[in-house]
Design a protein around this motif. Structure first.
Motif, PDB file in Angstrom:
ATOM      1  N   GLU A  75     -26.654 -36.698  61.518  1.00  0.00           N
ATOM      2  CA  GLU A  75     -25.626 -36.503  60.478  1.00  0.00           C
ATOM      3  C   GLU A  75     -24.510 -35.571  60.975  1.00  0.00           C
ATOM      4  O   GLU A  75     -23.855 -34.918  60.171  1.00  0.00           O
ATOM      5  CB  GLU A  75     -26.246 -35.942  59.201  1.00  0.00           C
ATOM      6  CG  GLU A  75     -27.143 -36.890  58.457  1.00  0.00           C
ATOM      7  CD  GLU A  75     -26.444 -38.097  57.819  1.00  0.00           C
ATOM      8  OE1 GLU A  75     -25.232 -38.292  58.059  1.00  0.00           O
ATOM      9  OE2 GLU A  75     -27.132 -38.840  57.098  1.00  0.00           O
ATOM     10  N   HIS A  94     -27.623 -29.685  54.743  1.00  0.00           N
ATOM     11  CA  HIS A  94     -27.891 -30.988  54.125  1.00  0.00           C
ATOM     12  C   HIS A  94     -29.397 -31.105  53.901  1.00  0.00           C
ATOM     13  O   HIS A  94     -30.183 -30.857  54.825  1.00  0.00           O
ATOM     14  CB  HIS A  94     -27.388 -32.104  55.043  1.00  0.00           C
ATOM     15  CG  HIS A  94     -27.916 -33.461  54.703  1.00  0.00           C
ATOM     16  ND1 HIS A  94     -27.839 -33.980  53.428  1.00  0.00           N
ATOM     17  CD2 HIS A  94     -28.557 -34.393  55.457  1.00  0.00           C
ATOM     18  CE1 HIS A  94     -28.406 -35.186  53.428  1.00  0.00           C
ATOM     19  NE2 HIS A  94     -28.854 -35.450  54.639  1.00  0.00           N
ATOM     20  N   HIS A  96     -32.836 -33.205  51.716  1.00  0.00           N
ATOM     21  CA  HIS A  96     -33.326 -34.351  50.945  1.00  0.00           C
ATOM     22  C   HIS A  96     -34.174 -33.784  49.805  1.00  0.00           C
ATOM     23  O   HIS A  96     -35.333 -34.158  49.635  1.00  0.00           O
ATOM     24  CB  HIS A  96     -34.166 -35.277  51.821  1.00  0.00           C
ATOM     25  CG  HIS A  96     -33.357 -36.033  52.832  1.00  0.00           C
ATOM     26  ND1 HIS A  96     -33.864 -37.086  53.561  1.00  0.00           N
ATOM     27  CD2 HIS A  96     -32.067 -35.905  53.239  1.00  0.00           C
ATOM     28  CE1 HIS A  96     -32.926 -37.564  54.381  1.00  0.00           C
ATOM     29  NE2 HIS A  96     -31.819 -36.846  54.204  1.00  0.00           N
ATOM     30  N   HIS A 159     -29.784 -40.440  48.625  1.00  0.00           N
ATOM     31  CA  HIS A 159     -29.951 -39.842  49.945  1.00  0.00           C
ATOM     32  C   HIS A 159     -30.304 -38.350  49.863  1.00  0.00           C
ATOM     33  O   HIS A 159     -31.357 -37.945  50.327  1.00  0.00           O
ATOM     34  CB  HIS A 159     -28.658 -40.077  50.750  1.00  0.00           C
ATOM     35  CG  HIS A 159     -28.670 -39.492  52.121  1.00  0.00           C
ATOM     36  ND1 HIS A 159     -27.652 -39.681  53.012  1.00  0.00           N
ATOM     37  CD2 HIS A 159     -29.565 -38.708  52.763  1.00  0.00           C
ATOM     38  CE1 HIS A 159     -27.922 -39.052  54.144  1.00  0.00           C
ATOM     39  NE2 HIS A 159     -29.082 -38.451  54.015  1.00  0.00           N
TER      40      HIS A 159
HETATM   41 ZN   LIG Z   1     -30.020 -37.095  55.217  1.00  0.00          ZN
END
Ligand SMILES: [Zn+2]
Length: 217
Positions: A75, A94, A96, A159
């Protein structure tokens, strides 16, 4: 500060996010901006519990490896495009995290149901679905941060969530606050009644009490 210290900071923040279960297994990634314009970012596809600080990668603003043996996070475009969108952003997290993902799947933004969501510049919006790892993820996310200078987190449809900060600790806290807000909103909805968001007046009152005066540039 030595590069090894910046690496260690990204390593420590990642493990702190594992500790509070915002990052699990190898899902999620962390980066920070370096004074020389390069970036420190977590490696791709590594179980974070097995990670070593030396696995953290240094990349330039085009995503090329400057230093490190591992591949940078898949990413990386998400991180790099967000840095390009605002110069006050020096760290990106980031995750999840499950409550954030849950609301993203039903396209529900997080309304201002608690103070945590005010401090991340909410209501926290949901960006459209883009296949994880594609450059378009970064382009879509960056638009939200560019358009809303106070926004510090964003839900990514089906996501996860991405949070930003002036430094790593700030980005860590903003990710945590967003997930707390999502959990609170979820619990409130379980009652079957409509959660009430703070009014504009209440938000302004909170901001005027707690917001530091703007630093002049
Ligand atoms: Zn991700």
């Amino acid at each position: 500060m030595e590069i090894s210290e910046y690496r260690q900071q990204v390593f420590d923040t990642t493990l702190a996010l594992v500790d509070i279960q915002l990052i699990r297994l190898s899902a999620g990634n962390v980066s920070q901006r370096l004074p020389d314009g390069n970036f420190v970012i977590t490696p791709s596809a590594i179980l974070y519990k097995n990670m070593d600080p030396r696995d953290i990668v240094i990349i330039d603003s085009d995503g090329n490896i400057v230093e490190g043996d591992k591949k940078p996070s898949s990413e990386k475009a998400l991180h790099l495009d967000i840095y390009k969108s605002r110069d006050d952003i020096n760290a990106v997290v980031h995750t999840h995290s499950v409550y954030s993902i849950a609301f993203s799947t039903v396209d529900m933004e997080l309304p201002l149901v608690c103070v945590e969501l005010i401090s991340v510049g909410g209501p926290v919006p949901v960006m459209k679905y883009v296949c994880p790892g594609l450059p378009e993820v970064g382009q879509e996310a960056a638009k939200f941060f560019a358009d809303r200078p106070r926004l510090k987190s964003l839900l990514m449809k089906n996501h996860g969530m991405v949070a930003v900060g002036k430094n790593l600790d700030d980005a860590y806290q903003n990710a945590y606050k967003t997930e707390i807000g999502a959990e609170v909103y979820h619990l409130a909805l379980q009652t079957g009644r409509t959660p009430q968001a703070l009014t504009d007046e209440q938000v302004q009152e909170i901001l005027s009490r707690y917001q530091k005066p703007k630093e002049s540039k």
